[in-house]
Scaffold this active site. Structure first.
Site, mmCIF file in Angstrom:
data_model
loop_
_atom_site.group_PDB
_atom_site.id
_atom_site.type_symbol
_atom_site.label_atom_id
_atom_site.label_comp_id
_atom_site.label_asym_id
_atom_site.label_seq_id
_atom_site.Cartn_x
_atom_site.Cartn_y
_atom_site.Cartn_z
ATOM 1 N N ASP A 78 0.817 -1.225 0.000
ATOM 2 C CA ASP A 78 0.000 0.000 0.000
ATOM 3 C C ASP A 78 0.848 1.271 0.000
ATOM 4 O OD1 ASP A 78 0.650 -0.780 2.710
ATOM 5 O OD2 ASP A 78 -0.773 0.716 3.431
ATOM 6 N N HIS A 82 8.191 -1.161 12.483
ATOM 7 C CA HIS A 82 7.069 -1.613 11.659
ATOM 8 C C HIS A 82 7.586 -2.599 10.608
ATOM 9 C CE1 HIS A 82 3.314 -1.356 9.411
ATOM 10 N NE2 HIS A 82 3.977 -0.986 8.330
ATOM 11 N N ASP A 100 4.726 4.567 8.252
ATOM 12 C CA ASP A 100 3.960 3.756 9.201
ATOM 13 C C ASP A 100 4.714 3.592 10.528
ATOM 14 O OD1 ASP A 100 2.079 3.514 7.242
ATOM 15 O OD2 ASP A 100 2.272 1.351 6.975
ATOM 16 N N HIS A 127 -1.158 7.223 7.032
ATOM 17 C CA HIS A 127 -2.534 6.729 7.181
ATOM 18 C C HIS A 127 -3.403 7.666 8.006
ATOM 19 C CE1 HIS A 127 -2.188 2.608 5.535
ATOM 20 N NE2 HIS A 127 -0.936 2.648 5.978
HETATM 21 ZN ZN ZN Z 1 3.275 -0.645 6.343
#
Ligand code: ZN
Length: 253
Positions: free
Chosen positions: A57, A108, A125, A163
Site C-alpha cells: 500500500d 514496523h 507507518d 494513514h
Molecule cells: Zn506498512
C-alpha cells in the site's frame, strides 16, 4: 512554508505530494491512479518519489509511475525493486534548494525510513497521529528507539504519517489516559474532521507529545495504565511501550 498536499488512496492511505524546483515529489504512492489524476488536474509532472518501506500500500503505484515518467528518481530502501536512488540512515536528498535528511526508523518493518525537512517529517507507518505502526518485522525496542528519535525533533515539526488512523488511535489513547484533557479535546476535533471528511493530518509534534501514548511511555501515568491492564507491575519506558503496543493490537472500542 512548503505546501504539502494529501492525495487519498485506498480507504485510509495518504500519498503526500509537494512541488520542489525539480518538479513534484510524492511520498509512498501505493496506488498510481489518484496521483496521476491529481497531476493531470494540476498539469504537473512527477519528478521524484520517496518510499518509506516496502509494503504494497506504499509502493504499489511504483511500476506504472516509472513507466509513465521515464526520468523519475525513486528514493527508498535498497530492498525495494524499482528504487533508483537507494538511501539509508544519514543519507541526504537534494530537491533543488530543499534538502531532506534520511533516518532509519525500524520497527514496523526492518527497512523503514523517515524523511526529515527543516520543519516537517514524513513518518510513513512508524509514527501515526496519536499512535504508531504495528510491529510486523522489528522488535519493541527498535520501534521505541525509532519513536524516541522522532520525538527528539523540534516541537514545531509537522508530521505527515501515511494513514488516517487518528480517530481510532485517540479512542485507544483515551482508554490509556481517561483524564488527559489534550486527548479529550483532540478526540472531539478528530470526530468533527471525520464527519466533514477532512484529514486530521498533518499534526504538530507538540500535539503528539501531549496525547500519543506511544510517545508518553516513559511517564508514570502510562506505566500505571499498562500495569493495571496486565495486572503486573510494569516499569515506565520500553516495558510500558511494549505492553501498550500489545494492548493496542487487541483493543476494541
Ligand atoms: Zn506498512
Amino acid at each position: 512554508m512548503l505546501e504539502i498536499r494529501p492525495i487519498k488512496a485506498f480507504s485510509d492511505n495518504y500519498i503526500w505530494a509537494f512541488q520542489s524546483e525539480n518538479g513534484v515529489c510524492a511520498v509512498d504512492p501505493g496506488d498510481a491512479m489518484p496521483l496521476l489524476d491529481w497531476l493531470a488536474e494540476n498539469r504537473l509532472s512527477l519528478a521524484t518519489i520517496l518510499l518509506t518501506h516496502h509494503h504494497p500500500d506504499h509502493i504499489g503505484g511504483l511500476a506504472s509511475l516509472r513507466e509513465r515518467f521515464s526520468s523519475l528518481q525513486v528514493y527508498g530502501p535498497a530492498s525495494i525493486a524499482g528504487v533508483t536512488h537507494p538511501v539509508s540512515e544519514g543519507g541526504k536528498i537534494s530537491l533543488g534548494e530543499l534538502t531532506l535528511d534520511v533516518i532509519a526508523t525500524p520497527g514496523h518493518t526492518l527497512d523503514h525510513l523517515a524523511y526529515l525537512g527543516a520543519d516537517f517529517a514524513f513518518t510513513g507507518d512508524t509514527l501515526f497521529a496519536a499512535g504508531c505502526g504495528r510491529l510486523f518485522e522489528g522488535t519493541p525496542e527498535m520501534m521505541y528507539q525509532s519513536l524516541s528519535r522522532l520525538a527528539g525533533l523540534p516541537d514545531t515539526t509537522r508530521l505527515y504519517p501515511a494513514h488516517e488512523y487518528t480517530l481510532a488511535n485517540l479512542y485507544f489513547a483515551q482508554a490509556c489516559e481517561p483524564d488527559n484533557l489534550a486527548i479529550k479535546d483532540r478526540l472531539v476535533w478528530a470526530q468533527q474532521c471525520m464527519a466533514s471528511k477532512q484529514p486530521t493530518l498533518p499534526v504538530l509534534l507538540s500535539t503528539e507529545k501531549a496525547s500519543n501514548p506511544f510517545l508518553r511511555a516513559s511517564l508514570p501515568s502510562l506505566a500505571a495504565a499498562a500495569s493495571s491492564h496486565t495486572g503486573c507491575m510494569v516499569r515506565p519506558g520500553l516495558e510500558t511501550f511494549t505492553i501498550l503496543r500489545q494492548w493496542k493490537n487487541e483493543f476494541v472500542r
